[in-house]
Design an enzyme around this catalytic site. Structure first.
Site, PDB file in Angstrom:
ATOM      1  N   SER A   1      37.517  49.801  74.699  1.00 49.57           N
ATOM      2  CA  SER A   1      38.807  50.103  75.299  1.00 49.57           C
ATOM      3  C   SER A   1      39.522  51.240  74.548  1.00 49.57           C
ATOM      4  O   SER A   1      38.977  52.349  74.473  1.00 49.57           O
ATOM      5  CB  SER A   1      39.653  48.820  75.375  1.00 49.57           C
ATOM      6  OG  SER A   1      40.661  48.948  76.345  1.00 49.57           O
TER       7      SER A   1
ATOM      8  N   ASP B   1      37.185  45.129  86.012  1.00 49.07           N
ATOM      9  CA  ASP B   1      38.099  45.346  84.882  1.00 49.07           C
ATOM     10  C   ASP B   1      39.470  45.759  85.422  1.00 49.07           C
ATOM     11  O   ASP B   1      39.601  46.784  86.085  1.00 49.07           O
ATOM     12  CB  ASP B   1      37.531  46.436  83.962  1.00 49.07           C
ATOM     13  CG  ASP B   1      38.227  46.494  82.610  1.00 49.07           C
ATOM     14  OD1 ASP B   1      39.430  46.152  82.536  1.00 49.07           O
ATOM     15  OD2 ASP B   1      37.562  46.888  81.630  1.00 49.07           O
TER      16      ASP B   1
ATOM     17  N   HIS C   1      37.241  42.825  81.578  1.00 50.80           N
ATOM     18  CA  HIS C   1      37.499  43.607  80.369  1.00 50.80           C
ATOM     19  C   HIS C   1      36.895  42.918  79.147  1.00 50.80           C
ATOM     20  O   HIS C   1      37.586  42.260  78.371  1.00 50.80           O
ATOM     21  CB  HIS C   1      39.017  43.773  80.213  1.00 50.80           C
ATOM     22  CG  HIS C   1      39.417  44.853  79.260  1.00 50.80           C
ATOM     23  ND1 HIS C   1      39.084  46.171  79.450  1.00 50.80           N
ATOM     24  CD2 HIS C   1      40.138  44.815  78.109  1.00 50.80           C
ATOM     25  CE1 HIS C   1      39.583  46.896  78.467  1.00 50.80           C
ATOM     26  NE2 HIS C   1      40.216  46.098  77.637  1.00 50.80           N
TER      27      HIS C   1
END
Length: 223
Positions: A116, A176, A203
């Site tokens: 991320s 996600d 995610h």
């Protein structure tokens, strides 16, 4: 055969310790191929009672003191949202310094893995290495999970007129909601030789037996 050493860069509102816990399945999946080392971002994230979408990266067992970030898109609030377009940010240089120190003190490393916001930072590290602007960075490969291009104007020089030749594996989930698949795909043109692993989930870092072959085939060329 010695395992590959990989430097791991956590997501926003995580820490090196919490990210290590979250990657337990991945470490088990790659135990014969890779040794993972974890670093923690230098910036403490202020508690956010609003709990925006980026907070989904936070582990339930991460205390407020252990919530860290690599840079803030909102300088005044000291907060981060991957979708927030901003002129300037806060904290990126200190975070790049943290990676330099990790390489010096914990290295050498064969590769670097980011999740991320950490994957977005890894893309910047790859850009610096490609342009030979940072002697400390000498990674042989990169793995970016739920990566994205920073929306900050101050960071666009990392992507402009550049094709990163470092071998890379880009991993993203079709469901996600924090970093949508399209945001991860927007980063791919900067990595023209990228390998891609998509999964039907959200995610997180996929580490099911179905993904083993893709990870292992990518890593085997470096062993």
């Amino acid at each position: 055969m010695a395992p590959l050493r990989i430097l791991c860069v956590h997501g926003y509102r995580q820490s090196g310790g919490s990210f290590r816990e979250k990657t337990g399945a991945l470490r088990k999946l790659l135990r014969r191929h890779a040794e993972l080392a974890f670093i923690t971002a230098p910036h403490q994230v202020p508690p956010n009672p609003a709990h925006n979408s980026q907070d989904q990266e936070k582990s339930s067992d991460v205390s407020d003191e252990d919530q860290r970030g690599w840079w803030f898109s909102d300088v005044q609030a000291r907060s981060f949202d991957a979708r927030q377009e901003c002129e300037s940010s806060l904290g990126l240089e200190e975070s790049l310094d943290a990676v330099r120190v990790a390489v010096k003190d914990m290295g050498p490393f064969d590769g670097i893995l980011g999740f991320s916001q950490g994957a977005a930072l890894v893309a910047m590290v790859c850009a610096l290495q490609e342009r030979q602007l940072e002697p400390a960075f000498n990674f042989r490969f990169a793995i970016l999970v739920a990566g994205f291009r920073s929306a900050c104007a101050q960071h666009q020089h990392f992507y402009e007129d550049l094709q990163i030749t470092l071998p890379s594996l880009h991993v993203f989930g079709q469901e996600d909601k924090v970093i949508p698949e399209r945001m991860s795909r927007d980063l791919l043109p900067v990595f023209p030789g990228a390998h891609v692993l998509t999964h039907p989930g959200g995610h997180f870092i996929p580490a099911a037996s179905a993904h083993r072959q893709i990870y292992q085939e990518f890593l085997q060329r470096f062993q």
